[in-house]
Design a protein around this motif. Structure first.
Motif, short mmCIF file in Angstrom:
data_model
loop_
_atom_site.label_atom_id
_atom_site.label_comp_id
_atom_site.label_asym_id
_atom_site.label_seq_id
_atom_site.Cartn_x
_atom_site.Cartn_y
_atom_site.Cartn_z
N GLY A 245 0.78 -1.22 0.00
CA GLY A 245 0.00 0.00 0.00
C GLY A 245 0.81 1.27 0.00
N GLN A 246 2.11 1.17 -0.17
CA GLN A 246 2.96 2.38 -0.12
C GLN A 246 3.56 2.62 -1.50
N GLU A 247 3.49 3.87 -1.93
CA GLU A 247 4.13 4.20 -3.21
C GLU A 247 5.63 4.08 -3.07
N PRO A 248 6.40 3.73 -4.09
CA PRO A 248 5.95 3.24 -5.41
C PRO A 248 5.85 1.72 -5.47
N TYR A 249 5.73 1.08 -4.31
CA TYR A 249 5.66 -0.37 -4.28
C TYR A 249 4.30 -0.86 -4.79
N THR A 250 4.30 -2.00 -5.43
CA THR A 250 3.06 -2.47 -6.04
C THR A 250 2.36 -3.56 -5.23
N THR A 251 2.91 -3.92 -4.08
CA THR A 251 2.14 -4.83 -3.22
C THR A 251 0.92 -4.05 -2.75
N PRO A 252 -0.27 -4.59 -3.03
CA PRO A 252 -1.46 -3.79 -2.73
C PRO A 252 -1.75 -3.72 -1.24
N PHE B 41 10.44 -3.09 -6.22
CA PHE B 41 9.16 -2.50 -5.81
C PHE B 41 7.99 -3.48 -5.94
N ALA B 68 0.29 -5.49 -12.53
CA ALA B 68 1.52 -4.68 -12.55
C ALA B 68 2.76 -5.57 -12.67
N ALA B 270 -4.29 4.09 -4.26
CA ALA B 270 -3.07 4.91 -4.44
C ALA B 270 -1.95 4.05 -4.98
N ALA B 271 -1.82 2.84 -4.44
CA ALA B 271 -0.75 1.96 -4.89
C ALA B 271 -0.98 1.59 -6.35
N ALA B 274 -0.10 4.45 -8.43
CA ALA B 274 1.35 4.61 -8.36
C ALA B 274 2.02 3.61 -9.28
N SER B 275 1.50 2.39 -9.29
CA SER B 275 2.14 1.39 -10.13
C SER B 275 1.96 1.76 -11.60
N VAL B 278 4.52 4.44 -12.28
CA VAL B 278 5.86 3.88 -12.40
C VAL B 278 5.99 3.18 -13.74
#
Lengths: 436, 288
Positions: A245-252, B41, B68, B270-271, B274-275, B278
Motif C-alpha cells: 500500500g505504499q508508493e511506489p511499491y506495487t504490493t497492494p 518494488f 503490474a 493509491a498503490a 502509483a504502479s 511507475v
C-alpha cells in the motif's frame, strides 16, 4: 499518529553522560539482573560517565554487537530500582545502550580477521546475525544465506518501523559486512543449496541453522482460508518488508477499515498498532482481563493511547463470511472467571453468550512455530514433537553431522535475549568444533 | 544471477521468459514453482515452472500480462535481470510409469501442465492432453503439447475448426474411452469443480493445481499456510498440486473467487495508480 516514525526518541550526548553518572551514583542501591548479553554494563557506564563515548561503545560492542536491536526491543534491566534524573524522568539503561549502539558505525572500527575455516549460517534474523558477528571475530569466514530477497529475518519482517527503523537494521548489516561477514540472499536452503553442496563444493566445514520461527499458528476455525483472514505475522511482513500500500511499491494494501486482532502477545500489538497507523479501527480480542496481557505495560499503554480498543473476556468461535466468501466478522463467546474444583481461578466460556465483532480483516497472532518447513528435509536431522530442531541439551549440536542449530528454530517461544544468548553460545561451539 | 537469456511473445498477452539461475536450475523438477520479483518494488508472485534447460542453466516461465507485476515481467528484455527468484517450492510430481495419464488445462494453466506432460511421456506413459481456450488467438503451447501427447484435443469457445465448446465434452469422452489412471488439471475454478465431479464418479485420482489460491494474495510468503480440510498446509513446502480428495473442491472454488474479489476491492487505489505511474515512466524510459 499515522506516522511510522520511532515512538521513543534517543538521548543526546549530554543526557546520556548525565544519566550514566546518575545511575552510577545509585550503583549500590541497584538490584536485579543486568542485561545477560552485556558482561559488565557498569564498566560501560563508567566509561560513558567520564565522557569516553568511544571506549564505552567499543566495550558494549565487544559483548553485544546487536545492541541497537536489544536497546529497542528487549525489556529494561535492573528493574528493581527506579532511578530518576533531574527532570524526574526515569533513567533507562536501554536508552543508554541505544545511545552507544547508534554510534557503533562511527566509533567502533572494523576488526577483520581471516582464517582457514568457513562456516555457513542459514537465516539472517537476530540469531543468525549474532552468531555471524561472533564467528567472524574468531577468524572464521562466515557466509549468511537468506532465502528472502532481503536480509534481517524477523527484524525486517515482523518488527514494525516505529519500533526498529529500517535504517538501524541496515546500519547493523553494513557493520557486519565491514567486519567481514558475507551475505547471500535468494538462496533457499536446503532446496537450492543443500548441506552437501555447502560441504563438498562450497568448502564449508560447518552449518549453523538459525531459520527462526516464521510459521504462524492459526486458530483452527472453519473457513480460515477466507479472504480477509491472515496471520498477524504475514500482515506485518507484507507491510514492513513488502511495503504494501505504499508508493511506489506495487504490493497492494489489503486491510479493511475494521480490523480485529486475535491474540495478545507482542506480535498482536505490533500488528494492531501498524493497522492503526494506516487509519484502521482496530480491536484486540483478549481471553481474559487487560491485566492478563503478557506484554510490557508500556506497550499496552501506548497502544491504548493510539486508539486501540480492547475486547476482554472473549474467545473466537467462528468466522462470519459474506455472500462472496470474504470475512465480515469474528464470532466470539464471552468468557468469565470461575473457581474450579481445586479452588483455582480459571477463565471459562459462557454458554449462549456469543456476539459478532464486525471486521473486514481478521489477524491471528496466536504464536509462532519453528520454521522447519525446509530444514526438516536435511538427512539425519531430528525434530522435536513440536516441530523444532532437536539439539543436545544445553548445546547447539544437532543429530546431523557438522550441523548446528540455535535460536527460535530450537526454542520457538524464547525471548529475544535468550535467542541472542543461544546464538552467541552456538557461535562458540561452532568455532571450537572447527578449530578442534 | 536471474538474467533473461531468452524471450518469446506467444500471443498478444502471453510471454515466455528463459531465466538463468545457476543454483536453482539443477534442483528444479516438474510440478514445482518459484516466487518471482521483477524489481525491488514488486510483490512476490508465485509462478509455475514451464521448462528447465540444464545445459543452458535456465528455466522458463510462461505467463499472461494481467497486472503490474506480469506487465513488468513482460516488458523485460534479453540481458535484463530479475530482482529476485526464490525456490524451488513445492514437492516435485514424480513422473513414474503408471499407464495412461490425462492432462487437462485451460488458457495459461497449460504452461504448468506441459512440464508434467513431458515428464510422464518420457517415463513411458500414454499421455492424453485436453486444452481449452477462449478463442483461437489466445491459444498457446498447442504444438508443444501435441508433440508430448499420444492424443491431444483442443477446444475453442469461439468455435474455430468445429471445435466449439468447453473442455468437458472431450474430457467425458476420454474418461470413458481411455480409462486414465491419473488426471492432472489446471483450469478455471468452475471447470475444476465439474472435472472433479466427473473424476470422482469414475473413481480416478485427480490432482489440481491450486496456485490460483496463492496468486491473488498481496504477496507470496514462504511460511504462509493454507487450511485444507482443517489442517494447516504449506504450499511452499508441499506444492500447488493437490489431490482432489485431500481438499473440498467446493471450498477451493469459493475461496479462489473470494480471494480474487478481495484482491480487487481491497487493492489500495493509491498503490494502483502509483504502479501505473511507475509503469508509464518505465515505458517512456525504455521506448522514449
Amino acid at each position: 499518529m499515522g506516522t511510522f516514525a520511532e515512538v521513543h526518541l534517543g538521548l543526546s550526548k549530554s543526557e546520556a553522560v548525565e544519566n550514566a553518572r546518575i545511575f552510577l551514583e545509585r550503583e549500590r542501591a541497584v538490584k536485579g539482573a543486568g542485561c545477560p548479553l552485556t558482561e559488565d554494563f557498569f564498566a560501560v557506564l563508567k566509561l560513558l560517565a567520564v565522557n569516553d563515548v568511544r571506549g564505552a561503545a567499543q566495550k558494549l560492542y565487544a559483548s553485544n554487537p546487536l545492541a541497537a536491536v536489544t536497546a529497542r526491543l528487549a525489556p529494561e534491566f535492573f528493574v528493581e530500582t527506579q532511578v530518576f534524573n533531574r527532570k524526574a524522568a526515569r533513567v533507562s539503561l536501554r536508552a543508554l545502550e541505544r545511545f552507544l549502539a547508534d554510534r557503533f558505525s562511527s566509533l567502533v572500527k572494523p576488526d577483520v580477521k581471516t582464517g582457514r575455516y568457513k562456516a555457513a549460517v542459514i537465516g539472517s534474523g537476530p540469531a543468525g546475525l549474532m552468531a555471524a558477528a561472533f564467528l567472524v571475530r574468531q577468524g572464521i569466514a562466515v557466509t549468511v544465506f537468506e532465502s528472502a530477497p532481503f536480509l534481517g529475518g524477523s527484524l525486517r519482517c515482523y518488527i514494525p518501523e516505529f519500533r526498529l527503523p529500517a535504517v538501524v537494521l541496515d546500519q547493523l548489516l553494513a557493520r557486519l559486512s565491514a567486519d567481514g561477514v558475507e551475505f547471500r540472499t535468494n538462496v533457499l536452503f536446503p532446496r537450492a543449496l543443500s548441506a552437501e553442496d555447502l560441504f563438498e563444493e562450497g568448502g564449508f566445514s560447518a552449518v549453523l541453522l538459525t531459520a527462526g520461527a516464521g510459521v504462524a499458528e492459526m486458530l483452527g476455525l472453519a473457513d480460515e482460508n477466507a479472504a480477509g483472514v491472515m496471520a498477524a505475522a504475514e500482515m506485518l511482513s507484507l507491510t514492513r518488508a513488502m511495503h504494501a500500500g505504499q508508493e511506489p511499491y506495487t504490493t497492494p494494501g489489503f486491510l479493511g477499515n475494521r480490523v480485529v486482532v486475535v491474540g495478545h502477545n507482542e506480535m498482536a500489538f505490533d500488528a494492531a498498532r501498524t493497522a492503526i497507523r494506516q487509519g484502521r479501527q482496530v480491536t484486540i480480542v483478549v481471553a481474559g482481563a487487560e491485566s492478563d496481557i503478557k506484554v510490557p505495560a508500556d506497550m499496552v499503554r501506548e497502544a491504548a493511547e493510539e486508539g486501540l480498543k480492547f475486547k476482554t473476556f472473549a474467545a473466537p468461535v467462528s468466522l462470519s463470511l459474506d455472500s462472496s466468501g470474504c470475512v465480515k466478522g469474528l464470532v466470539c463467546r464471552h468468557l468469565d472467571y470461575r473457581i474450579d474444583g481445586a479452588g483455582r481461578l480459571t477463565v471459562v466460556e459462557e454458554a449462549d453468550a456469543e456476539f459478532v465483532l464486525e471486521a473486514e480483516t481478521v489477524l491471528v497472532a496466536r504464536g509462532m512455530k519453528a520454521n522447519t518447513l525446509f530444514v526438516s528435509e536435511i538427512p539425519g536431522l531430528d525434530l522435536n514433537l513440536d516441530g523444532s530442531v532437536w539439539v543436545k541439551p544445553d548445546s547447539s549440536y544437532t543429530s546431523a553431522r557438522k550441523i548446528f542449530a540455535a535460536g527460535h528454530l530450537v526454542r520457538p517461544g524464547a525471548s529475544l535475549l535468550d535467542v541472542l544468548l543461544d546464538a552467541r553460545r552456538a557461535a562458540s561451539e561452532v568455532a571450537a568444533y572447527l578449530k578442534g | 544471477m536471474f538474467e533473461i537469456i531468452g524471450k518469446q511473445n506467444l500471443n498478444q498477452l502471453v510471454r515466455r521468459l528463459d531465466i538463468r539461475a545457476d543454483l536453482l536450475v539443477p534442483k528444479l523438477k516438474a510440478g514445482q514453482f518459484v516466487a518471482v520479483m521483477p524489481d525491488c518494488f514488486s510483490r512476490r508472485v508465485p509462478m509455475n515452472v514451464y521448462e528447465v534447460d540444464i545445459r543452458r542453466r535456465c528455466f522458463s516461465l510462461i505467463f499472461e500480462e494481467r497486472d503490474a507485476e506480469t506487465a513488468k515481467l513482460g516488458a523485460l528484455r534479453i540481458n535484463d535481470r530479475l530482482f529476485a527468484v526464490n525456490g524451488p517450492y513445492g514437492t516435485p510430481v514424480l513422473a513414474e510409469k503408471v499407464g495412461t495419464v490425462l492432462f487437462i488445462g485451460e488458457g495459461i494453466g497449460l504452461a504448468s501442465i506441459a512440464f508434467l506432460c513431458r515428464s510422464f511421456k518420457q517415463a513411458g506413459n500414454k499421455v492424453i492432453g485436453i486444452a481449452g481456450f477462449a478463442e483461437r488467438n489466445s491459444s498457446v503451447l498447442e504444438n508443444q503439447l501435441r508433440l508430448n501427447c499420444s492424443k491431444f484435443h483442443v477446444m475453442y469457445k469461439d468455435g474455430m475448426h468445429d471445435r466449439r465448446g468447453d473442455i468437458l465434452a472431450p474430457f467425458k469422452k476420454a474418461l470413458a474411452e481411455e480409462k486414465p489412471v491419473r488426471i492432472y488439471a489446471h483450469a478455471t475454478a468452475q471447470s475444476v469443480k465439474d472435472i472433479s465431479l466427473l473424476a470422482a464418479n469414475d473413481k480416478v485420482p485427480l490432482w489440481v493445481n491450486m496456485i490460483g489460491l496463492l496468486d491473488p494474495r498481496p504477496s507470496f510468503s514462504d511460511t504462509a499456510m493454507l487450511v485444507i480440510n482443517g489442517e494447516p498446509y504449506s504450499p511452499a513446502r508441499y506444492g500447488v498440486w493437490i489431490k482432489a480428495g485431500q481438499m473440498d473442491v467446493n471450498s477451493f472454488v469459493r475461496d479462489n473467487e473470494a480471494l480474487k474479489e478481495y484482491a480487487g476491492c481491497r487493492k489500495n487505489e493509491a498503490a494502483l495508480s502509483a504502479s501505473k505511474n511507475v509503469w508509464a515512466r518505465l515505458q517512456k524510459f525504455i521506448w522514449g
